[in-house]
Design an enzyme around this catalytic site. Sequence first.
Site, short mmCIF file in Angstrom:
data_model
loop_
_atom_site.label_atom_id
_atom_site.label_comp_id
_atom_site.label_asym_id
_atom_site.label_seq_id
_atom_site.Cartn_x
_atom_site.Cartn_y
_atom_site.Cartn_z
N GLU A 185 -4.92 5.50 -5.66
CA GLU A 185 -6.11 4.79 -5.17
C GLU A 185 -7.03 5.70 -4.35
O GLU A 185 -6.83 5.88 -3.14
CB GLU A 185 -5.69 3.58 -4.31
CG GLU A 185 -6.90 2.78 -3.82
CD GLU A 185 -6.52 1.53 -3.01
OE1 GLU A 185 -5.33 1.28 -2.81
OE2 GLU A 185 -7.46 0.82 -2.59
N LYS A 227 -6.63 3.33 -9.45
CA LYS A 227 -7.21 2.16 -8.78
C LYS A 227 -8.44 2.59 -8.01
O LYS A 227 -8.35 2.97 -6.84
CB LYS A 227 -6.17 1.54 -7.84
CG LYS A 227 -6.72 0.39 -7.03
CD LYS A 227 -5.65 -0.30 -6.22
CE LYS A 227 -6.30 -1.36 -5.35
NZ LYS A 227 -5.35 -2.09 -4.55
P1 13P Z 1 -9.23 -5.20 -1.77
O1 13P Z 1 -9.22 -5.73 -3.18
O2 13P Z 1 -9.28 -6.27 -0.73
O3 13P Z 1 -10.23 -4.10 -1.59
O4 13P Z 1 -7.79 -4.56 -1.53
C1 13P Z 1 -7.15 -3.87 -2.50
C2 13P Z 1 -6.21 -2.90 -1.89
O5 13P Z 1 -5.03 -2.91 -2.20
C3 13P Z 1 -6.74 -1.90 -0.95
O6 13P Z 1 -5.79 -0.89 -0.76
#
Ligand code: 13P
Length: 342
Positions: A185, A227
Amino acid sequence: YSELDPALCKELRKIVEALTAPGKGLLACDESPSSLEDRFSELGVENNENSRRDYREMLFTADKCQLSQYISGVILHHETVYQKSTDGIELTEVLRQSNVIPGIKVDKGLLPLFGAKNENTTEGLDNLQERCIQYKHDGCHFTKWRCTYTISETTPSLLAMVANANVLARYATICQSARMVPIIEPEILNTGDYGINRALEVHEEVYSVLFRTLHEHHVYLEGAILKPAMVLPGVQSSTNCTPQIIAEHTLTALQRTVPPAVPAVLFLSGGQSDKDSVVNLNAINAYEGKKPWTLSFCYGRALQNTAMSTWKGKRENASKAQAVLLERAKLCSEAALGVSES
Ligand code: 13P
């Protein structure tokens, strides 16, 4: 190339396949006890181990068949992995019984990147392999690690892009060695006053440094998930873009930088409204153009906001809150297929 054993590669691909089945996405409910504090206190809910357990149990016991029709996996916080339902069943087992795969956030949060100005990196690499082996043993099959980047005239710096790419690559190879699929991410935050073209530029740079580095570390791309955030204008800018423009810019950034070997791109919601997170994901999937990856959701706030405020810490509100969660999940699922009418 990857140096992983073929049997391990196959196991990772199987997990990815289950997580990215058509029309399914992930629910991120891995908020730390301290980040739940604000949200719970707004609703007048006391934030303690029991209330957090009650909240998560409420989410996970939503109608089994419907939940697993839209949600393939849930990202948990460490605490939740070791909590039991009010009936004494481990919450990971509750998920498994609903055909939902448990996953675990393994990073330990942001810390300043010294040497850069106002930028962060993420800690948690110490003992990561041991922790992953334990979590796998305890029923989790995938992991998440988040690095953040801010957009300004001078950021993200090359230092932040390189440092975070290395952290993400180390994380990914360690998890894969422990038979866990890493969700990588690189969250480019949408705070700031800039237009969508500047956002596109930054997304391309961040991902191109990231994938070059993942390659250098021999991350097995077919056994990993990306992500990212969608490409949006900064929230402080007055620009308003249509979902089609957002889809075009998001796909352009991905097409230019993310290899087709990556099986799936699961977007975070990043503070977008519930509606925008659905409409924009739908536009991305409906957009005509090259899309060699599954494009779906891994939403935290956009799936939970209304369910949490309906629940308000009260058992008697649970079934209403579950219905709200399933309704949001259904809309996200339709958007992941590009057939949403909202
Ligand atoms: P949000 O969809 O609220 O941005 O959160 C996703 C997430 O796992 C952030 O690390």
